[in-house]
Design a protein around this motif. Structure first.
Motif, PDB file in Angstrom:
ATOM      1  N   LYS A  66       0.824  -1.214   0.000  1.00 50.78           N
ATOM      2  CA  LYS A  66       0.000   0.000   0.000  1.00 50.78           C
ATOM      3  C   LYS A  66       0.855   1.259   0.000  1.00 50.78           C
ATOM      4  O   LYS A  66       0.451   2.291  -0.539  1.00 50.78           O
ATOM      5  CB  LYS A  66      -0.955  -0.021   1.195  1.00 50.78           C
ATOM      6  N   GLY A 102       6.516  -9.244   5.507  1.00 45.88           N
ATOM      7  CA  GLY A 102       7.587  -8.291   5.285  1.00 45.88           C
ATOM      8  C   GLY A 102       7.685  -7.667   3.902  1.00 45.88           C
ATOM      9  O   GLY A 102       8.718  -7.106   3.550  1.00 45.88           O
ATOM     10  N   PHE A 153       4.394 -10.043  18.444  1.00 46.36           N
ATOM     11  CA  PHE A 153       3.568  -9.526  19.540  1.00 46.36           C
ATOM     12  C   PHE A 153       2.236  -9.039  18.998  1.00 46.36           C
ATOM     13  O   PHE A 153       2.097  -8.778  17.804  1.00 46.36           O
ATOM     14  CB  PHE A 153       4.265  -8.335  20.218  1.00 46.36           C
ATOM     15  N   ASP A 154       1.294  -8.891  19.922  1.00 44.82           N
ATOM     16  CA  ASP A 154       0.000  -8.329  19.586  1.00 44.82           C
ATOM     17  C   ASP A 154       0.087  -6.806  19.702  1.00 44.82           C
ATOM     18  O   ASP A 154       0.340  -6.277  20.777  1.00 44.82           O
ATOM     19  CB  ASP A 154      -1.046  -8.889  20.566  1.00 44.82           C
ATOM     20  N   TYR A 156       1.601 -10.504  14.706  1.00 38.29           N
ATOM     21  CA  TYR A 156       1.218 -11.520  15.680  1.00 38.29           C
ATOM     22  C   TYR A 156       0.879 -12.898  15.109  1.00 38.29           C
ATOM     23  O   TYR A 156       0.703 -13.847  15.872  1.00 38.29           O
ATOM     24  CB  TYR A 156       0.140 -11.037  16.636  1.00 38.29           C
ATOM     25  N   ASP A 162      -0.656  -1.124   9.409  1.00 41.10           N
ATOM     26  CA  ASP A 162      -1.486  -1.764   8.384  1.00 41.10           C
ATOM     27  C   ASP A 162      -1.989  -3.077   8.964  1.00 41.10           C
ATOM     28  O   ASP A 162      -1.410  -4.134   8.746  1.00 41.10           O
ATOM     29  CB  ASP A 162      -0.637  -2.016   7.124  1.00 41.10           C
ATOM     30  N   ILE A 163      -3.064  -2.993   9.770  1.00 37.64           N
ATOM     31  CA  ILE A 163      -3.484  -4.221  10.450  1.00 37.64           C
ATOM     32  C   ILE A 163      -4.933  -4.645  10.189  1.00 37.64           C
ATOM     33  O   ILE A 163      -5.389  -5.628  10.758  1.00 37.64           O
ATOM     34  CB  ILE A 163      -3.273  -4.160  11.982  1.00 37.64           C
ATOM     35  N   SER A 164      -5.644  -3.959   9.358  1.00 36.38           N
ATOM     36  CA  SER A 164      -7.057  -4.292   9.102  1.00 36.38           C
ATOM     37  C   SER A 164      -7.797  -4.868  10.299  1.00 36.38           C
ATOM     38  O   SER A 164      -8.159  -6.038  10.321  1.00 36.38           O
ATOM     39  CB  SER A 164      -7.215  -5.245   7.909  1.00 36.38           C
ATOM     40  N   ALA A 211       3.275  -8.561   8.697  1.00 34.87           N
ATOM     41  CA  ALA A 211       3.007  -9.761   7.901  1.00 34.87           C
ATOM     42  C   ALA A 211       4.323 -10.409   7.474  1.00 34.87           C
ATOM     43  O   ALA A 211       5.246 -10.523   8.277  1.00 34.87           O
ATOM     44  CB  ALA A 211       2.102  -9.440   6.731  1.00 34.87           C
ATOM     45  N   SER A 227      -2.054  -4.663  19.846  1.00 35.06           N
ATOM     46  CA  SER A 227      -3.038  -4.002  20.704  1.00 35.06           C
ATOM     47  C   SER A 227      -2.581  -3.982  22.168  1.00 35.06           C
ATOM     48  O   SER A 227      -3.252  -3.422  23.019  1.00 35.06           O
ATOM     49  CB  SER A 227      -4.406  -4.679  20.585  1.00 35.06           C
ATOM     50  N   VAL A 280       6.336  -5.412  14.048  1.00 31.50           N
ATOM     51  CA  VAL A 280       5.437  -6.186  14.914  1.00 31.50           C
ATOM     52  C   VAL A 280       4.409  -6.945  14.082  1.00 31.50           C
ATOM     53  O   VAL A 280       3.769  -6.367  13.196  1.00 31.50           O
ATOM     54  CB  VAL A 280       4.699  -5.248  15.910  1.00 31.50           C
ATOM     55  N   ILE A 295      -5.743   1.091  18.570  1.00 30.49           N
ATOM     56  CA  ILE A 295      -4.414   0.466  18.636  1.00 30.49           C
ATOM     57  C   ILE A 295      -3.327   1.473  18.270  1.00 30.49           C
ATOM     58  O   ILE A 295      -2.283   1.550  18.906  1.00 30.49           O
ATOM     59  CB  ILE A 295      -4.352  -0.786  17.720  1.00 30.49           C
TER      60      ILE A 295
HETATM   61  C1  LIG Z   1      -2.865  -6.424   5.466  1.00 26.62           C
HETATM   62  S1  LIG Z   1      -1.710  -7.357   6.327  1.00 26.62           S
HETATM   63  C2  LIG Z   1      -0.248  -6.363   6.328  1.00 26.62           C
HETATM   64  C3  LIG Z   1       0.543  -6.347   5.030  1.00 26.62           C
HETATM   65  C4  LIG Z   1       1.872  -5.665   5.216  1.00 26.62           C
HETATM   66  N1  LIG Z   1       1.708  -4.418   5.930  1.00 26.62           N
HETATM   67  C5  LIG Z   1       2.605  -5.385   3.935  1.00 26.62           C
HETATM   68  O1  LIG Z   1       2.237  -4.437   3.251  1.00 26.62           O
HETATM   69  O2  LIG Z   1       3.546  -6.098   3.629  1.00 26.62           O
HETATM   70  C6  LIG Z   1      -2.257  -7.187   7.991  1.00 26.62           C
HETATM   71  C7  LIG Z   1      -1.405  -7.903   9.016  1.00 26.62           C
HETATM   72  O3  LIG Z   1      -1.670  -7.407  10.298  1.00 26.62           O
HETATM   73  C8  LIG Z   1      -1.594  -8.444  11.222  1.00 26.62           C
HETATM   74  N2  LIG Z   1      -2.300  -8.049  12.436  1.00 26.62           N
HETATM   75  C9  LIG Z   1      -3.631  -7.872  12.594  1.00 26.62           C
HETATM   76  N3  LIG Z   1      -3.910  -7.529  13.860  1.00 26.62           N
HETATM   77  C10 LIG Z   1      -2.730  -7.483  14.526  1.00 26.62           C
HETATM   78  C11 LIG Z   1      -2.374  -7.203  15.871  1.00 26.62           C
HETATM   79  N4  LIG Z   1      -3.284  -6.877  16.787  1.00 26.62           N
HETATM   80  N5  LIG Z   1      -1.081  -7.272  16.209  1.00 26.62           N
HETATM   81  C12 LIG Z   1      -0.139  -7.606  15.298  1.00 26.62           C
HETATM   82  N6  LIG Z   1      -0.423  -7.881  14.011  1.00 26.62           N
HETATM   83  C13 LIG Z   1      -1.705  -7.824  13.631  1.00 26.62           C
HETATM   84  C14 LIG Z   1      -2.198  -9.621  10.490  1.00 26.62           C
HETATM   85  O4  LIG Z   1      -1.784 -10.847  11.057  1.00 26.62           O
HETATM   86  C15 LIG Z   1      -1.679  -9.404   9.072  1.00 26.62           C
HETATM   87  O5  LIG Z   1      -0.500 -10.107   8.843  1.00 26.62           O
END
Ligand SMILES: C[S@@+](CC[C@H](N)C(=O)[O-])C[C@H]1O[C@@H](n2cnc3c(N)ncnc32)[C@H](O)[C@@H]1O
Lengths: 258, 209
Positions: free
Chosen positions: B42, B69, B112-113, B89, B133-135, B67, B115, B87, B142
């Motif tokens: 993105k 990377g 780690f989480d 999770y 970027d965590i949708s 994700a 949040s 980070v 967060i």
């Molecule tokens: C849309 S992907 C990210 C893609 C990445 N930013 C990229 O462009 O290469 C969203 C990622 O956020 C992670 N995610 C969602 N909630 C999370 C949280 N509370 N803590 C850590 N990671 C989280 C998901 O596991 C997923 O891998």
């Protein structure tokens, strides 16, 4: 105020350095640090680069360990495979029964189609068994060694997950798998029908139990269940094969069969 | 090749980062440059749409939702004298992120989480930039927590927002209005726009404290 940092503890402005691996895993604080972590830690290291190099190395090591543990959730895969295998075996048995019925009357194209289907299910079943074997030896070498992949996988499936299996006491492991037929039998009895109440769980199909005289099976089952409980924990927490468990089980079997 | 941001190049409408490393997610590598695919990242989409972020290359950056990377790998090219705390999770994508972190000296991978920043508060230092970027439905909350814990006073942040993950019952434009409003309540908005045509129903929000 005390602060937990990845290289130690800051207690009333005094830094106590702790083993980094331990400190990293306890680096929790309820509120934001009122100072910059890097500024405090930098003095412990040769230079800025060394600070990051050390941090990175520890992060990689600890997160790698954690990830491996998480990936052991491959247990969910095993659970799904066991369920699929049971479905397949059931269909196969059902079809064989019907085929026998029909064959008793005629022999024609239709019976051949049944035959083909049964062979096909057989093949699928074998493929799934192979896969169960592959995954089980990877994620649970010790219980697989003790019970064989198929029984070990069934145990995992009945427990629901690896994590849950590890928490079960040996007494529960001993009767596990009998619950379903127990309920079935009880409900039949309730309806006034005849039924046999099962006495044994999954592990009773183990050769070390079945080959013993009836009077000694209970003892062997108790011993085996206790060892399975230990083996499952080793599998879950360390994942390395420990030969001594199987050895102990074999010895006990030999004692009892004398 | 024209340098449009630190270590970021544009050629015939395609984006590249200057890199000493090989391909990470299937992108093409041309003698010292890695192609940066806007459909996969993105941040690449945002840059191709004409937006710029002025990095010096020395920044400390906290990346939430790393994700496997994909985007992190390009940021690591850009911040070649900085540090990225990445980070994530979920274990599966993290395995690939680990591979990346092992070859790049400026990535600290953190399983780690996001949040619960408390849990990594003694690991991550104060940073110049937070990328998120965590949708997740509560991604703004967060973000706020992580800003509280880690963002320097003069720091900025960039977040990617997917309408559907915030609220799937309202129209994307309503969701974006609400999210932007919440950001503006507490922070300064520097820029925001959709990521079409690369990412449907996504926007970025770029802001500072
Ligand atoms: C849309 S992907 C990210 C893609 C990445 N930013 C990229 O462009 O290469 C969203 C990622 O956020 C992670 N995610 C969602 N909630 C999370 C949280 N509370 N803590 C850590 N990671 C989280 C998901 O596991 C997923 O891998």
């Amino acid at each position: 105020m005390n602060w937990n940092l990845w290289f130690g503890k800051l207690e009333d402005n005094k830094l106590n350095v702790v083993d980094f691996h331990i400190a990293f895993q306890n680096a929790q604080n309820d509120s934001p640090l009122p100072f910059n972590l890097f500024e405090v830690g930098r003095s412990l290291f040769r230079d800025d680069r060394d600070y990051y190099k050390t941090l990175r190395k520890i992060a990689i090591k600890i997160c790698e360990e954690r990830v491996e543990k998480e990936l052991k959730r491959e247990d969910r895969y095993v659970v799904a495979l066991v369920k699929a295998l049971e479905e397949i075996e059931e269909s196969k048995n059902l079809l064989s029964e019907k085929l026998d019925d029909i064959r008793g009357i005629v022999e024609n194209e239709l019976t051949k189609a049944f035959d083909d289907r049964i062979k096909y299910l057989d093949e699928m079943g074998k493929m799934i068994e192979n896969e169960i074997e592959r995954v089980m030896t990877k994620i649970a070498p010790n219980i697989t060694e003790l019970l064989g992949a198929k029984i070990a996988a069934k145990l995992l499936e009945r427990a629901g997950s690896f994590e849950k299996l590890v928490k079960l006491p040996a007494s529960k492991i001993q009767i596990m798998g009998a619950e379903k037929s127990l309920y079935k039998a009880l409900s039949r009895i309730k309806k006034g029908q005849k039924a046999k109440v099962p006495k044994h769980g999954i592990i009773f199909v183990h050769p070390y139990i079945r080959q013993l005289p009836k009077s000694k099976r209970g003892k062997m089952a108790r011993f085996l269940a206790a060892k399975i409980a230990i083996a499952a924990k080793i599998d879950y927490f360390r994942g390395e094969l420990n030969e001594s468990i199987l050895e102990a089980v074999r010895k006990r079997y030999e004692e009892l069969s004398r | 090749m024209k340098e449009i941001m630190r270590n970021v190049y544009l050629k015939d409408g395609n984006l590249f980062t200057k890199s000493r490393y090989g391909s990470h997610y299937g992108e093409k590598v041309l003698s010292g440059y890695r192609e940066w695919i806007p459909w996969r990242s993105k941040l690449a989409a945002m840059i191709l749409k004409g937006y710029r972020i002025s990095f010096s290359g020395k920044e400390k950056l906290l990346y939430l939702g790393a994700a496997s990377g994909t985007t992190v790998s390009h940021l690591a090219d850009i911040l070649d004298e900085g540090i990225i705390y990445a980070v994530e999770y979920a274990a599966k994508p993290f395995v690939k992120l680990l591979e990346l972190a092992k070859e790049r000296e400026n990535i600290v991978p953190l399983l780690f989480d996001a949040s619960k920043p408390q849990i990594y508060s003694g690991i991550v230092e104060k940073v110049d930039f937070i990328y998120q970027d965590i949708s997740q439905r509560n991604q703004i909350e967060i973000l706020e927590k992580n800003i509280d814990f880690f963002l320097k006073k003069e720091g900025s942040f960039l977040i990617m927002v997917k309408a559907r993950s915030i609220d799937s019952t309202t129209s994307p434009s309503e969701v974006f209005k609400e999210v932007t409003r919440r950001i503006e309540e507490k922070f300064d908005l520097l820029a925001t726009d959709s990521l079409e045509p690369y990412h449907r129903d996504h926007i970025f929000i770029y802001g500072k404290i």
